[in-house]
Design a protein around this motif. Structure first.
Motif, PDB file in Angstrom:
ATOM      1  N   ARG A  60     -21.223  26.690  21.992  1.00  0.00           N
ATOM      2  CA  ARG A  60     -21.458  25.288  22.324  1.00  0.00           C
ATOM      3  C   ARG A  60     -22.937  25.017  22.593  1.00  0.00           C
ATOM      4  O   ARG A  60     -23.445  23.920  22.366  1.00  0.00           O
ATOM      5  N   THR A  61     -23.632  26.047  23.076  1.00  0.00           N
ATOM      6  CA  THR A  61     -25.030  25.876  23.462  1.00  0.00           C
ATOM      7  C   THR A  61     -25.969  25.838  22.267  1.00  0.00           C
ATOM      8  O   THR A  61     -26.909  25.039  22.217  1.00  0.00           O
ATOM      9  N   TRP A  62     -25.724  26.685  21.281  1.00  0.00           N
ATOM     10  CA  TRP A  62     -26.784  26.972  20.304  1.00  0.00           C
ATOM     11  C   TRP A  62     -26.474  26.623  18.855  1.00  0.00           C
ATOM     12  O   TRP A  62     -27.410  26.552  18.039  1.00  0.00           O
ATOM     13  N   ILE A  95     -11.587  31.435  17.340  1.00  0.00           N
ATOM     14  CA  ILE A  95     -11.987  32.612  18.112  1.00  0.00           C
ATOM     15  C   ILE A  95     -10.982  32.834  19.240  1.00  0.00           C
ATOM     16  O   ILE A  95     -10.854  32.011  20.137  1.00  0.00           O
ATOM     17  N   ASP A  96     -10.275  33.935  19.158  1.00  0.00           N
ATOM     18  CA  ASP A  96      -9.346  34.298  20.208  1.00  0.00           C
ATOM     19  C   ASP A  96      -9.702  35.689  20.722  1.00  0.00           C
ATOM     20  O   ASP A  96     -10.650  36.321  20.254  1.00  0.00           O
ATOM     21  N   PHE A 115     -25.394  39.137  22.706  1.00  0.00           N
ATOM     22  CA  PHE A 115     -24.526  37.999  22.397  1.00  0.00           C
ATOM     23  C   PHE A 115     -24.837  37.385  21.035  1.00  0.00           C
ATOM     24  O   PHE A 115     -23.936  37.042  20.280  1.00  0.00           O
ATOM     25  N   ALA A 116     -26.129  37.203  20.741  1.00  0.00           N
ATOM     26  CA  ALA A 116     -26.499  36.553  19.481  1.00  0.00           C
ATOM     27  C   ALA A 116     -25.982  37.357  18.291  1.00  0.00           C
ATOM     28  O   ALA A 116     -25.424  36.808  17.337  1.00  0.00           O
ATOM     29  N   HIS A 117     -26.160  38.657  18.357  1.00  0.00           N
ATOM     30  CA  HIS A 117     -25.705  39.510  17.259  1.00  0.00           C
ATOM     31  C   HIS A 117     -24.179  39.572  17.206  1.00  0.00           C
ATOM     32  O   HIS A 117     -23.583  39.552  16.128  1.00  0.00           O
ATOM     33  N   LEU A 118     -23.540  39.643  18.373  1.00  0.00           N
ATOM     34  CA  LEU A 118     -22.076  39.623  18.398  1.00  0.00           C
ATOM     35  C   LEU A 118     -21.559  38.337  17.765  1.00  0.00           C
ATOM     36  O   LEU A 118     -20.593  38.358  16.990  1.00  0.00           O
ATOM     37  N   PHE A 119     -22.227  37.226  18.055  1.00  0.00           N
ATOM     38  CA  PHE A 119     -21.745  35.960  17.519  1.00  0.00           C
ATOM     39  C   PHE A 119     -21.971  35.865  16.017  1.00  0.00           C
ATOM     40  O   PHE A 119     -21.194  35.237  15.306  1.00  0.00           O
ATOM     41  N   VAL A 135     -18.271  33.627  25.304  1.00  0.00           N
ATOM     42  CA  VAL A 135     -18.567  33.516  23.882  1.00  0.00           C
ATOM     43  C   VAL A 135     -18.506  32.066  23.423  1.00  0.00           C
ATOM     44  O   VAL A 135     -19.363  31.587  22.680  1.00  0.00           O
ATOM     45  N   LYS A 136     -17.496  31.348  23.871  1.00  0.00           N
ATOM     46  CA  LYS A 136     -17.360  29.953  23.446  1.00  0.00           C
ATOM     47  C   LYS A 136     -18.492  29.089  23.994  1.00  0.00           C
ATOM     48  O   LYS A 136     -18.972  28.175  23.300  1.00  0.00           O
TER      49      LYS A 136
END
Length: 965
Positions: free
Chosen positions: A227-229, A161-162, A92-96, A222-223
């Motif tokens: 919001r978390t980080w 982001i869609d 997730f971190a890398h995807l984001f 993803v959203k």
């Protein structure tokens, strides 16, 4: 954009041992503790001064002022990485990281585009286990724009982001994963992560994650991750360069002050995951030789043990003078390379030993010697000379690393890393002190404490590659986000984001160091570019010859086949010189903190020195000995040959390496001076056949001071450097008559396209190259052609990459370039693509190139304007480092350019019109391309044949017809 495994805030010296091609290109190995310590003059104080402040919303800002160039490094670190991913959502971190490059609510478009318009340099983003960072160097006048962009994606991203964006970047990331796994030894890190850390540990999975988890990611997942980080209270912003703290406070508050804080999420507890037993695993892969990895879990970042283990690593196997090199490479001759590394991390680090075992050698024997040497160092500790030498190299690595304000490993990185991991931006001072104060007894103790039982050994043997099984993705435990800490507040901002990002209209002027000239007593032309601020002096002795001269050398009486002779001869220069054998030479260089090396390009060769100012005289003396008195000892020739040949085999095992070996002979034709692998490494047979006489003949023919130019860049003056150079080089003379430069004949293009396929069974990607010959770098139209290429494939936002990566997401990247050459130079387009889209990707490349060069889709005014802006506005930051200045001067020397070439080139680019660029694009003929595709023929051959692009031939990694001799 990439995922990164390691962070080294000090820029400590490390050798990338896995890349054996680097050895084949001339990096020399050696090592033995010196018998004496060189007494050094008083060392210059080196530091990174900084000031800091924190906004009410929690954003921590660190400022370093460096006025050497009118640029500012903007470097923002978010304290989130793959360690923070819930089960079932690895990657997730890398995807984001990728998603945050895809535009924001107030900038609907590629994040790179405005930065290309202002000439940003060193722009990228990376993710590792512990953090995500984004960075760019911008002209000072574009700082507001950079802060607008960074703040917009921090505070205004979710609306951009869609599902389409998520699907697109998920595809790109998955191709990045395939690209890594498609390389030799590409499955190792996933294996090691699983072996070293138990399931449930934050480091049990890799940063890039699993395909199944990436596929399972939903838009809401993803959203919530954002919001978390990604709030200001979880970030550190570093501004370094042409900036002061007063200006920083005003600008950062204006752009970031109104962004609300995110929840305050706890960091995982430090968990080194010490292991009590030794374990081992054997796996097969499509590799040319067995590689042994031995890994321990060791102390986390920010501890004195971690700093001392880095020093321990340097002595054991981290440098040219290491114990493992001496024993396994020089004495026993059981490996082609061996080395150690420290992967420094937040929760716990890894101490890694890697050895490439010679073919035919039992890996168990290598493992036994590694164990023996490790235990010996732990039991006896390092000698005083070893310890002093390692400390010098450590400090020298730091000094060189902080020349740059931004980018990978520059000052901004050092400050951000220290702030994130240790809350102290100046933590590098403590680490430098820890290293400087370490004693032999302390290194014995730290080695004994951490490097005993608990290692894991992974042996990778040649064989069939088996795809790694993935566990099904699980649904993460639902997360209810806590409210943000009320201590964080926002401040009002007058930024009207509805207007979008504002690109500045004024930019700093290009400044290039004045070139000062002199002539040494030996006839060498000297060019000096003074650079203050760093106590380092760099030199490059530029000679004629180069890989193109291999064919001429072979025509001399008694020389025989000499393909690769130039690169090999230059690579042997630092394998012993004068009274110093290979090991003693390496020790002498390291004790001075000097870096010496040599290599060959296509049209010339060079020898280089990077010296600490405090040891300049002694370092130049060693440099002179290397050039004037190379030993070419037969035992060292035999050793380097074996390593070199192994490097060629590694080169051929990599898809891109194989393609770039095969393509030049296809473009130039057999017998042409340029019909050699792009690496210049030769072939296994030609290197095996090289004799000492060949090497001596190359040295005497081409390393002639009267025909050479010596470029010096750094902290010195003509008054100081000329007498010093004359002292060591003044009476050097070439032997015999000078040789004329190699004639480079013109080559006709093929009458029609050709396609060559190289089989790589089991590949999950295919590597596509399309090549063609274009006029020389010295051609009057070279700059116009370079700009035409940039429109097509030279930038991130160019046509090829926008098509295959951002639109189709079939590739991690698709680009084109042309390398420099005095004769016709190669123009190449390339794209590593997912295997099931190989034929489709080739078709798209063919269409994009054809439409562009035929004028069906000519360059638009906007495209040309963007490339002009990128090229021209990036110039003030392009010459930040001494290496960049030296490279440009090297081009001035090699291609006979005027001293003010950078200004003439700038003026030419400024005056270009779209019509001129369109005309230059016609230089490329889409109907005369030579295609080379490396992949699994069972999957790609028939679809490619069905395209009817041109005659299809199957060849091996040597370019020979498959099954032929």
């Amino acid at each position: 954009m990439s995922f990164a495994r390691r962070h080294h805030p000090l820029g400590a010296p490390r050798r990338p041992r896995a890349a054996l091609l680097a050895l084949a290109l001339g990096a020399a190995l050696g090592g033995l503790a010196p018998t004496s310590v060189v007494a050094a003059p008083a060392t210059a104080k080196v530091d990174i001064a900084y000031e800091e402040f924190t906004l009410p919303n929690g954003l921590r800002v660190i400022v370093h002022t460096d006025r050497k160039a009118p640029i500012v490094a903007v470097n923002i670190w978010y304290h989130v990485g793959s360690k923070d991913e819930p089960a079932g959502r690895s990657g997730f971190a890398h995807l984001f990281e990728h998603l945050m490059f895809n535009g924001s609510e107030n900038h609907r478009g590629e994040f790179f585009e405005p930065f290309e318009l202002v000439g940003a340099t060193d722009m990228n983003g990376t993710t590792n286990s512990d953090r995500t960072n984004y960075f760019e160097n911008v002209p000072t006048t574009a700082l507001d724009m950079a802060l607008w962009m960074e703040s917009d994606r921090m505070g205004h991203l979710l609306g951009a982001i869609d599902q389409k964006t998520l699907d697109e970047q998920r595809g790109v990331v998955q191709n990045e994963k395939r690209q890594g796994e498609n390389q030799p030894y590409g499955q190792v890190w996933e294996k090691l992560s699983q072996a070293m850390y138990p399931k449930g540990h934050p480091y049990h999975h890799t940063t890039i994650g699993s395909m199944s988890d990436l596929n399972a990611a939903s838009l809401e997942d993803v959203k919530n991750w954002f919001r978390t980080w990604y709030g200001p209270n979880n970030a550190v912003l570093v501004l370094a360069g042409d900036i002061d703290v007063k200006t920083a406070k005003e600008k950062v508050a204006r752009y970031f002050g109104d962004i609300p804080a995110s929840p305050s999420m706890a960091q995982p507890k430090v968990d080194v995951a010490r292991r009590s037993e030794n374990t081992r695993e054997v796996m097969q892969d499509k590799v040319p030789q067995t590689r042994v990895y031995r890994v321990w879990n060791v102390a986390e970042v920010g501890t004195v043990d971690n700093d001392r283990l880095q020093l321990f690593s340097q002595i054991l196997g981290g440098s040219q003078s290491s114990r493992l090199d001496k024993r396994l490479l020089h004495e026993e001759k059981l490996v082609d390379s061996v080395g150690t590394d420290m992967e420094t991390q937040q929760l716990g680090s890894n101490f890694i030993i890697t050895a490439n075992v010679k073919q035919g050698v039992d890996p168990a024997k290598v493992e036994a010697i590694i164990d023996e040497e490790l235990k010996k160092l732990v039991a006896e500790g390092p000698s005083a000379a070893e310890l002093a030498q390692a400390k010098t190299m450590f400090r020298a690595g730091f000094v060189r690393g902080i020349e740059r304000i931004g980018g990978f490993g520059g000052k901004a990185d050092a400050l951000a890393s220290c702030a994130v991991y240790e809350t102290d931006p100046g933590c590098f001072r403590k680490s430098l002190a820890n290293v400087a104060d370490s004693s032999a007894e302390q290194l014995k103790a730290v080695g004994g404490q951490w490097l005993g039982a608990g290692s894991h050994t992974l042996v990778v043997q040649p064989g069939a590659r088996t795809a790694l099984a993935e566990e099904p993705s699980q649904t993460p435990t639902p997360l209810t986000l806590p409210a943000a800490d009320p201590k964080y507040t926002t401040t009002a901002s007058d930024v009207d984001r509805s207007k979008g990002v504002q690109v500045p209209s004024q930019f700093p002027e290009l400044k290039f160091p004045q070139l000062q000239r002199a002539t040494l007593k030996n006839g060498t032309k000297l060019i000096l570019a003074e650079r203050r601020g760093l106590p380092v002096v760099q030199m490059s002795y530029e000679f004629k010859g180069g890989s193109a001269s291999d064919i001429e050398l072979g025509r001399q009486p008694g020389q025989g086949a000499t393909l690769g002779a130039a690169s090999f001869a230059m690579g042997m220069l630092d394998e012993g010189a004068g009274d110093l054998g290979a090991l003693d030479f390496a020790n002498r260089a390291e004790s001075l903190g000097a870096r010496l090396g040599a290599g060959a390009a296509i049209d010339g060769s060079n020898a280089s020195l990077s010296a600490l100012k405090e040891n300049l005289d002694a370092s130049v003396g060693l440099f002179a000995t290397m050039l004037r008195q190379p030993r070419f000892d037969q035992k060292e020739i035999d050793r380097v040959k074996a390593t070199w040949i192994a490097g060629i085999q590694q080169e051929k095992a990599r898809p891109n390496g194989a393609a770039q070996r095969v393509l030049p002979p296809l473009l130039y034709g057999a017998g042409h001076p340029y019909a050699i692998p792009f690496s210049g490494t030769g072939t296994e047979a030609s290197i095996q056949a090289l004799s000492r006489d060949n090497l001596v003949a190359y040295q005497r023919t081409w390393l002639r001071p009267e025909d050479a130019t010596l470029i010096v860049v750094g902290d010195t003056t003509l008054k100081e450097i000329v007498p010093l150079l004359d002292k060591h080089f003044g009476d050097w003379k070439g032997e015999g008559e000078a040789t004329a430069a190699t004639a480079i004949p013109e080559v006709a293009r093929p009458a029609k396209p050709r396609v060559f396929l190289i089989d790589q069974p089991g590949a999950v990607q295919a590597t596509i190259l399309a090549g063609e010959l274009v006029p020389s770098t010295k051609d009057a139209g070279a700059v116009k052609l370079d700009i035409a290429n940039s429109v097509l494939g030279g930038e991130f936002s160019s046509r090829l990459n926008m098509n295959l990566r951002e639109d189709k997401h079939w590739a991690y990247g698709a680009y084109s370039f042309s390398s420099g050459a005095i004769g016709q130079r190669p123009w190449i387009a390339f794209a590593p693509v997912q295997i099931d889209k190989t034929a489709d990707s080739l078709k798209e490349l063919q269409r994009e190139i054809g439409d562009y060069v035929t004028g069906k889709k000519p360059p638009t005014a906007a495209e040309v304007s963007k490339i002009q802006a990128t090229e021209i506005r990036g110039l003030p930051g392009a010459y930040e480092t001494s290496a960049a200045v030296m490279g440009t001067i090297g081009g001035i020397v090699r291609y006979g350019r005027p001293d003010d070439y950078v200004f003439q080139r700038k003026a030419e680019i400024e005056g270009l019109t779209p019509a001129q660029v369109a005309e230059a694009a016609k230089t490329i003929d889409a109907n005369a391309l030579t295609w080379v595709v490396v992949g699994d023929l069972k999957q790609i051959e028939q679809p490619i044949r069905a395209l009817n692009v041109g005659e299809v031939q199957v060849v091996d990694a040597d370019g020979k017809a498959a099954g032929g001799n």
